[in-house]
Design an enzyme around this catalytic site. Structure first.
Site, PDB file in Angstrom:
ATOM      1  N   ASP A   1      22.771 -50.106 -28.596  1.00 33.12           N
ATOM      2  CA  ASP A   1      22.290 -49.112 -29.551  1.00 33.12           C
ATOM      3  C   ASP A   1      21.360 -49.634 -30.646  1.00 33.12           C
ATOM      4  O   ASP A   1      20.303 -49.102 -30.878  1.00 33.12           O
ATOM      5  CB  ASP A   1      23.479 -48.436 -30.252  1.00 33.12           C
ATOM      6  CG  ASP A   1      24.528 -47.911 -29.286  1.00 33.12           C
ATOM      7  OD1 ASP A   1      24.346 -48.044 -28.067  1.00 33.12           O
ATOM      8  OD2 ASP A   1      25.530 -47.372 -29.768  1.00 33.12           O
TER       9      ASP A   1
ATOM     10  N   GLU B   1      35.808 -56.042 -28.507  1.00 30.35           N
ATOM     11  CA  GLU B   1      34.608 -55.368 -27.995  1.00 30.35           C
ATOM     12  C   GLU B   1      33.470 -56.377 -27.869  1.00 30.35           C
ATOM     13  O   GLU B   1      32.744 -56.400 -26.889  1.00 30.35           O
ATOM     14  CB  GLU B   1      34.234 -54.231 -28.965  1.00 30.35           C
ATOM     15  CG  GLU B   1      33.080 -53.380 -28.477  1.00 30.35           C
ATOM     16  CD  GLU B   1      32.771 -52.223 -29.424  1.00 30.35           C
ATOM     17  OE1 GLU B   1      33.432 -52.120 -30.490  1.00 30.35           O
ATOM     18  OE2 GLU B   1      31.870 -51.428 -29.104  1.00 30.35           O
TER      19      GLU B   1
HETATM   20  C1  DGY Z   1      28.620 -45.240 -30.039  1.00 25.21           C
HETATM   21  O1  DGY Z   1      28.955 -44.127 -30.436  1.00 25.21           O
HETATM   22  O2  DGY Z   1      28.762 -46.276 -30.666  1.00 25.21           O
HETATM   23  C2  DGY Z   1      28.107 -45.356 -28.690  1.00 25.21           C
HETATM   24  O3  DGY Z   1      27.536 -46.585 -28.431  1.00 25.21           O
HETATM   25  C3  DGY Z   1      27.198 -44.248 -28.305  1.00 25.21           C
HETATM   26  O4  DGY Z   1      27.362 -44.144 -26.954  1.00 25.21           O
END
Ligand code: DGY
Length: 416
Positions: free
Chosen positions: A158, A388
């Site tokens: 992201d 994560e």
């Molecule tokens: C989040 O909400 O962090 C996700 O990566 C979007 O899919």
């Protein structure tokens, strides 16, 4: 490693919501696309039936045009923003309106080879073929061989610094009020900034406004990037789909896949940066390669795209990164001034990416470097649990804990 394997299985069982696995409790309370596919590789090591269910439940979200959305909202939850009301898509079950890195065909092939379940594979093959056709039609309408992401979330990475410049062109003026939940669950210093969220949600508002119609989205998108990671993963996935097509497909389908592969191979060449020693994404609106060195730029190794000279150059580049950090492979070149070892995709190590890179390195005969990456990944898991992601400088846990895809990577790779 027995203790680690049992602990990893326990994470998947705890995150199992009935045929689908949430990435982690609260932070991600639904089914995510590439998370789920990769998590199936963990399930198949101890419960093959459950691994197949994971893929089947993901495909409950598939749209009529072939798109496999990035989130399937099987249940309601207030723990996550943006929820189904913000997306406003018309699918049942509710889904988001964008996609995610297409690892599914590669996973399907592996499940089929490991379980020998011809019936399941034969049923899922046309569904995955439809998704690959969607990528070509919706995201490469001119047929140049590179598919575009229209939202940073489609990259799965992201807040990568590679998206900073293209995202800056997206207005930070959403109509939907931002009610972030993620920073209530994990340290805000490990997540994207509010400014990025305003742009992310502006894009969601814009696409919802054109009814999530693929051609209208293509026309109005203010962000259009040929992400090197998505394109490399797709190129690898097409190779795996071709193997499945040899068993389950028609001659015309094999020809169609082979033709796409040919176009993709030539187009991926445009992403190689010889000076940097890796591949880089292309900003399709600005028309320029994005001069940022990310771990995504190493995924063509996984895709078996580079020739041996380039692959060796990439391996040396990874070793060079390793002189600056204790744990490979950071998501951003650690000498980049934007390197931030705890902030999501701006520096941290991700086990799923490590596995793909290590598998690629093995293919090219770089066994020692591949083993180093695998051992360091296992060490991170011992030291900091199934996080994560991890800080590459000190191995600290980052993001959500008891994370499904990290546990899955222990099961199918790091702890073996
Ligand atoms: C989040 O909400 O962090 C996700 O990566 C979007 O899919």
């Amino acid at each position: 490693m027995t203790g680690m394997i049992e602990a990893a299985q326990a994470v998947l069982r705890a995150n199992d919501k009935g045929g689908y696995t949430v990435p982690t409790a609260r932070l991600y309370p639904f089914q995510w696309n590439w998370d789920s596919a990769l998590v199936a590789l963990g399930w198949v090591t101890f419960d093959p039936e459950r691994a197949w269910r994971e893929l089947e439940r993901l495909l409950e979200g598939q749209w009529d045009d072939g798109m496999v959305p990035h989130i399937v909202f099987h249940v309601r939850s207030d723990d996550y923003f943006p929820g189904p009301d913000v997306w406003g898509t018309r699918h049942q079950p509710a889904t988001s309106g964008i996609s995610q890195p297409p690892v599914l065909a590669t996973v399907l092939r592996q499940l089929w080879e490991e379980t020998g379940d011809d019936n399941r594979a034969a049923t899922l093959f046309p569904r995955v073929l439809a998704w690959h056709r969607w990528w070509a039609a919706a995201r490469d309408p001119e047929g140049g061989g590179l598919v575009a992401i229209l939202h940073p979330w489609e990259s799965g990475m992201d807040n990568s610094p590679a998206w900073d410049a293209p995202l800056a062109r997206v207005p930070a003026t959403p109509t939907t009020p931002i009610r972030r939940r993620d920073t209530g669950h994990v340290d805000a210093a490990m997540r994207p900034h509010d400014e990025e969220y305003r742009r992310y949600i502006h894009l969601v508002d814009l696409f919802r406004g054109v009814g999530w119609q693929a051609s209208a989205m293509w026309r109005c998108a203010p962000l259009k990037v040929a992400d090197v990671a998505v394109n490399a993963i797709l190129y690898r996935a097409e190779q795996d789909l071709l193997v499945l097509a040899q068993r389950f497909g028609e001659a015309a389908e094999r020809a169609e896949i082979a033709e796409r592969l040919e176009r993709q191979r030539n187009a991926l060449d445009r992403l190689w940066n010889g000076e940097a020693g890796l591949y880089q994404s292309l900003d399709l609106l600005g028309g320029e390669r994005i001069p940022v060195c990310t771990s995504g730029g190493l995924l063509p190794l996984f895709a078996r795209h580079p020739g041996p000279t380039r692959a060796a150059r990439m391996a040396r580049e990874i070793e060079r990164w390793g002189q600056h950090v204790r744990y490979l492979v950071p998501s951003l070149c650690p000498s980049d001034p934007r390197f931030d070892p705890k902030r999501y995709w701006r520096g941290p190590v991700w086990a799923i990416i490590n596995r793909m890179i290590a598998q690629g390195l093995e293919h090219y005969g770089e066994a020692a470097l591949a083993a180093r990456i695998r051992e360091q990944t296992a060490e991170l898991m011992w030291q900091s649990g199934f996080s994560e992601y991890y800080d590459p400088t000190d191995g600290g846990a980052c993001g959500g804990s008891n994370f499904s895809w990290t546990a899955a990577m222990a099961l199918c790779w790091a702890a073996r």
